[in-house]
Design an enzyme around this catalytic site. Sequence first.
Site, short mmCIF file in Angstrom:
data_model
loop_
_atom_site.label_atom_id
_atom_site.label_comp_id
_atom_site.label_asym_id
_atom_site.label_seq_id
_atom_site.Cartn_x
_atom_site.Cartn_y
_atom_site.Cartn_z
N SER A 48 6.29 46.90 -3.62
CA SER A 48 4.99 46.93 -4.29
C SER A 48 5.10 47.65 -5.62
O SER A 48 4.16 47.62 -6.42
CB SER A 48 3.94 47.61 -3.39
OG SER A 48 4.40 48.89 -2.97
N GLU A 118 11.06 41.56 4.94
CA GLU A 118 9.93 40.86 5.54
C GLU A 118 10.33 39.66 6.39
O GLU A 118 11.28 38.94 6.05
CB GLU A 118 8.98 40.39 4.43
CG GLU A 118 8.43 41.53 3.59
CD GLU A 118 7.53 41.06 2.46
OE1 GLU A 118 7.30 39.83 2.31
OE2 GLU A 118 7.03 41.92 1.71
N GLU A 185 0.99 44.20 8.37
CA GLU A 185 0.11 44.22 7.21
C GLU A 185 -0.99 43.16 7.33
O GLU A 185 -0.71 41.98 7.58
CB GLU A 185 0.92 43.97 5.93
CG GLU A 185 0.05 43.96 4.67
CD GLU A 185 0.82 44.09 3.37
OE1 GLU A 185 2.06 44.27 3.40
OE2 GLU A 185 0.16 44.00 2.31
#
Length: 268
Positions: A48, A118, A185
């Site tokens: 991020s 991920e 998330e």
Amino acid sequence: MSPKKVRIHHFKEMKQRGEKITMLTAYDFPTARAFDAAGVDMLLVGDSMGDNMLGMESTVPLTVDEMIPFARAVSRAAQHAFVVADLPFGSYEVSPEQAVESSIRMMKLSGAQAIKFEGGRRIARQVKAVTDAGIPFCGHLGFTPQSENALGGRRIQGRGDHGIEDLVADALALQEAGAFAVVLEMVIAPAAKAVTEALDIPTIGIGAGSDTDGQVLVWLDMAGVGDWHPSFSKQFGSVGQAMTDAAAAYVGEVKAVTFPGPEHRFDA
Ligand code: KIV
């Protein structure tokens, strides 16, 4: 603050005794030092940083080499917290070999204690290879920003006929492959609860309700930097305003010649 260094085995112990795990993103030395002093259990050098710190449109363009200096700075600051570094898009998907090479590079050059990337069943071979290489691995399921284009935008995950089932299957695959924790998330709260109950390893939620074993937030959202924060986040401070106020006070005093004062000057 607890001066004791957090180690990987502490997370499972915390899950077992019902103590919530705290994680925040950090991308530089002073911020990491402040959060470490606050007793945060885990610092995440998240990809991020691409959009939040470097002004990129998403996390997609970020590379391992761009992340390493930031991850190294965070690792240097962490006396207490366990440091996890993300692998960015394109650095692990191709093969287990690519995932191991990128993870080793990140670990050696950054000093982080663990790697996160991920995906669920689709990257289980990569996770197994990474954990077999002796590298602690944290999973990331639900809304996975690196796949934002494939997911059709920032959409809540876990809905639909097989939403919960699929998330549980992905999480179990990560656990089986050796993950020590899984970030969830933007998933519906019942899915986060089901995954948390199905796993022996802890879940860390972001926009996943309160039933996960821990919580993570992007620090700029949490501290009130910037005009916008996601609806699942909460602003625990007004750091952006405090910075603007400090800079405005500095500008005012320099213009008015009240700073530097006599106490700030060196005499012969
Ligand atoms: O990169 C990141 O900041 C993350 C969190 C949103 C969990 O992966």
